[in-house]
Write an enzyme that holds these catalytic residues in place. Sequence first.
Site, mmCIF file in Angstrom:
data_model
loop_
_atom_site.group_PDB
_atom_site.id
_atom_site.type_symbol
_atom_site.label_atom_id
_atom_site.label_comp_id
_atom_site.label_asym_id
_atom_site.label_seq_id
_atom_site.Cartn_x
_atom_site.Cartn_y
_atom_site.Cartn_z
ATOM 1 N N LYS A 144 -4.566 1.392 -4.419
ATOM 2 C CA LYS A 144 -5.033 0.299 -3.546
ATOM 3 C C LYS A 144 -4.098 0.140 -2.350
ATOM 4 O O LYS A 144 -4.532 0.058 -1.205
ATOM 5 C CB LYS A 144 -5.060 -1.013 -4.346
ATOM 6 C CG LYS A 144 -5.114 -2.263 -3.495
ATOM 7 C CD LYS A 144 -5.140 -3.527 -4.314
ATOM 8 C CE LYS A 144 -3.795 -4.087 -4.739
ATOM 9 N NZ LYS A 144 -3.065 -4.865 -3.720
ATOM 10 N N ASN A 145 -2.786 0.104 -2.625
ATOM 11 C CA ASN A 145 -1.835 -0.219 -1.554
ATOM 12 C C ASN A 145 -1.617 0.943 -0.583
ATOM 13 O O ASN A 145 -1.009 0.753 0.474
ATOM 14 C CB ASN A 145 -0.518 -0.710 -2.149
ATOM 15 C CG ASN A 145 -0.673 -2.079 -2.782
ATOM 16 O OD1 ASN A 145 -1.691 -2.748 -2.561
ATOM 17 N ND2 ASN A 145 0.304 -2.500 -3.566
ATOM 18 N N CYS A 199 -2.212 -12.677 -3.166
ATOM 19 C CA CYS A 199 -1.666 -13.341 -4.346
ATOM 20 C C CYS A 199 -0.626 -14.390 -3.943
ATOM 21 O O CYS A 199 0.161 -14.165 -3.015
ATOM 22 C CB CYS A 199 -1.003 -12.315 -5.260
ATOM 23 S SG CYS A 199 -2.193 -11.333 -6.174
ATOM 24 N N ARG A 256 5.268 -16.075 1.765
ATOM 25 C CA ARG A 256 5.132 -14.681 2.209
ATOM 26 C C ARG A 256 5.039 -14.673 3.734
ATOM 27 O O ARG A 256 3.984 -14.450 4.310
ATOM 28 C CB ARG A 256 3.901 -14.032 1.562
ATOM 29 C CG ARG A 256 4.060 -13.905 0.059
ATOM 30 C CD ARG A 256 2.892 -13.240 -0.597
ATOM 31 N NE ARG A 256 2.834 -11.807 -0.370
ATOM 32 C CZ ARG A 256 1.904 -11.017 -0.885
ATOM 33 N NH1 ARG A 256 0.968 -11.511 -1.647
ATOM 34 N NH2 ARG A 256 1.902 -9.725 -0.643
ATOM 35 N N ASP A 315 5.827 -4.998 -8.535
ATOM 36 C CA ASP A 315 4.437 -5.030 -9.017
ATOM 37 C C ASP A 315 4.331 -4.632 -10.488
ATOM 38 O O ASP A 315 3.343 -4.938 -11.146
ATOM 39 C CB ASP A 315 3.551 -4.088 -8.177
ATOM 40 C CG ASP A 315 3.424 -4.553 -6.742
ATOM 41 O OD1 ASP A 315 3.803 -5.702 -6.455
ATOM 42 O OD2 ASP A 315 2.946 -3.770 -5.893
ATOM 43 N N ARG A 320 -9.179 -7.074 -8.067
ATOM 44 C CA ARG A 320 -8.662 -6.743 -6.737
ATOM 45 C C ARG A 320 -7.836 -5.473 -6.775
ATOM 46 O O ARG A 320 -7.633 -4.836 -5.726
ATOM 47 C CB ARG A 320 -7.810 -7.906 -6.189
ATOM 48 C CG ARG A 320 -8.646 -9.134 -5.826
ATOM 49 C CD ARG A 320 -7.829 -10.182 -5.089
ATOM 50 N NE ARG A 320 -6.833 -9.534 -4.276
ATOM 51 C CZ ARG A 320 -5.530 -9.767 -4.344
ATOM 52 N NH1 ARG A 320 -5.059 -10.664 -5.175
ATOM 53 N NH2 ARG A 320 -4.701 -9.114 -3.580
HETATM 54 C C1 EPZ Z 1 3.325 -4.957 -0.371
HETATM 55 O O1 EPZ Z 1 3.212 -6.312 0.048
HETATM 56 C C2 EPZ Z 1 2.291 -4.760 -1.460
HETATM 57 N N1 EPZ Z 1 0.967 -5.027 -0.908
HETATM 58 C C3 EPZ Z 1 2.591 -5.691 -2.615
HETATM 59 O O2 EPZ Z 1 1.656 -5.383 -3.637
HETATM 60 C C4 EPZ Z 1 3.999 -5.411 -3.129
HETATM 61 O O3 EPZ Z 1 4.305 -6.350 -4.127
HETATM 62 C C5 EPZ Z 1 5.004 -5.535 -1.981
HETATM 63 O O4 EPZ Z 1 4.619 -4.668 -0.886
HETATM 64 C C6 EPZ Z 1 6.422 -5.187 -2.384
HETATM 65 O O5 EPZ Z 1 6.459 -3.898 -2.916
HETATM 66 C C7 EPZ Z 1 0.315 -4.070 -0.263
HETATM 67 O O6 EPZ Z 1 0.802 -2.967 -0.061
HETATM 68 C C8 EPZ Z 1 -1.055 -4.368 0.183
HETATM 69 P P1 EPZ Z 1 6.744 -6.926 1.724
HETATM 70 P P2 EPZ Z 1 3.921 -6.804 1.385
HETATM 71 O O7 EPZ Z 1 6.454 -7.187 3.155
HETATM 72 O O8 EPZ Z 1 3.803 -5.763 2.414
HETATM 73 C C9 EPZ Z 1 9.426 -10.864 2.438
HETATM 74 C C10 EPZ Z 1 0.278 -5.879 -5.501
HETATM 75 O O9 EPZ Z 1 0.381 -6.466 -6.599
HETATM 76 N N2 EPZ Z 1 9.019 -10.761 3.848
HETATM 77 O O10 EPZ Z 1 7.549 -5.728 1.365
HETATM 78 O O11 EPZ Z 1 3.399 -8.159 1.659
HETATM 79 C C11 EPZ Z 1 8.255 -11.326 1.573
HETATM 80 O O12 EPZ Z 1 8.100 -12.726 1.624
HETATM 81 C C12 EPZ Z 1 1.032 -6.411 -4.337
HETATM 82 O O13 EPZ Z 1 -0.449 -4.894 -5.311
HETATM 83 C C13 EPZ Z 1 9.548 -11.637 4.764
HETATM 84 O O14 EPZ Z 1 10.382 -12.485 4.458
HETATM 85 O O15 EPZ Z 1 5.402 -6.914 0.866
HETATM 86 C C14 EPZ Z 1 8.615 -10.809 0.232
HETATM 87 O O16 EPZ Z 1 9.460 -11.697 -0.399
HETATM 88 C C15 EPZ Z 1 1.227 -7.824 -4.190
HETATM 89 N N3 EPZ Z 1 9.126 -11.553 6.067
HETATM 90 C C16 EPZ Z 1 9.332 -9.515 0.537
HETATM 91 O O17 EPZ Z 1 9.736 -9.598 1.912
HETATM 92 C C17 EPZ Z 1 8.199 -10.630 6.472
HETATM 93 O O18 EPZ Z 1 7.851 -10.609 7.664
HETATM 94 C C18 EPZ Z 1 8.508 -8.244 0.300
HETATM 95 O O19 EPZ Z 1 7.407 -8.250 1.162
HETATM 96 C C19 EPZ Z 1 7.666 -9.747 5.517
HETATM 97 C C20 EPZ Z 1 8.102 -9.823 4.200
#
Ligand code: EPZ
Length: 417
Positions: A22-23, A116, A121, A305, A397
Amino acid sequence: MDIWHIRGGRRLEGACFVQGSKNASLPIIAASVICPARTELMNVPQLKDVDAALRILRHLGCVAEQRKNDVYIDSTYFSCSAIPHSLMEEMRSSVIFMGALLARCGEARLSLPGGCQLGKRPIDLHLSALRQMGAEIEEDGQEIYCKARKLHGAEISLPFASVGATENIMLAACTAKGKTLIHGAAREPEIVALQDFLCSLGADVTGAGTDTVVIDGMRPQKHAVCRIIPDRIVASTIACAAAACGGKVELRGVIPEHFSTVLYFLNKSGCDIMSKNRTVSISSQGRLKAPGHISTQPYPGFPTDAQPVLMAALLKAEGCTRITENIFENRYRQASELRRLGADIVIEGREAEIWGVECLRGTSLNATDLRGGAAMLIAGLAADGETVVFDDGHIGRGYERFDVRLRAIGADIFLEY
Ligand code: EPZ
């Protein structure tokens, strides 16, 4: 409402193919609009989030359809740079359309994304990077409007290796003037998959999989073909189910290195793991031992995840498992439901302690989020008696025909829609 009926206590035996990721699919679908092209994607899972991404493309004026696991996109015609709230709220990764729209037409209007509820976020890293590339961005707490007459390359340092921010910058940078360097980039396999797809669209992208990604423009191609990588979190989930229930399960069509940290902890818990080419086989006696301390980290560390599903697998493990969740501030939402099965879980901030119990007793549970819901299915499979999981659309999802896949390896599980 989806209602999962599980009769627990059965060993899992057999082989199953793991779905496409998915991701990896979602950013690649968004990337298909950065230039006018026809794109064919194979091995795309049939999921609600994929469907939502394709509806966004159709809203933007593209042709986008899914037939089984093949997706066809024609982004030659493109009539709009705004995505309404009703489409944005369906999934978190809709935010990746910001970079894609900026690359295609220098403008994007969208609302804050859904997804989620795993804690705050923010998308500050995405916005700051795009501003460094020359985008003017206005936000009012609900809507974001980005505009750039012409994006320019920039040297961007991410303070945290955000997956989504890395993807957004990669997309925006493809049509920017000059070279973009992303230092501190996320190194997940999905970033490498996005690089491969962008290169097949004609972009010059290198370095994915390391912490520096370099994007140096593109010579757009009219046609791109891509096979989506296997889903490492679905593979981890099935491996955790096998570990919890006991038995022997063969995961086919996987890339073992992509979830080697999960396999490492399952092995430490007493499971036998054999990896060969694209197959992993896992054997478990069902009575595991606590594997020590698990700390979630960006790739190649242990994936956040997979934290809820490994937690579920270890509820009956002898001893105490400690988990530190470093990525999301609210990713233990499954714990209160798992306790209702008899699990002994203590949560304090980002730390969790799981004290193995002799047995779990089936009851009714409510799925809290995508991976938390999957964790409840695993716990239900390992519990005595019947468990019913009420799910307001979370599990679908991310998991394609999961009931069918689990039944194929001997689980007594039935999904009522
Ligand atoms: C991706 O989310 C995945 N989603 C998530 O998968 C996964 O948990 C996550 O990466 C971490 O591996 C998809 O790929 C669609 P991040 P993403 O930006 O891109 C903080 C699942 O179950 N952050 O790496 O949203 C944020 O709040 C899911 O399939 C900021 O502070 O993750 C979080 O604490 C859910 N500011 C951390 O970084 C920003 O601008 C990781 O977020 C961006 C992120």
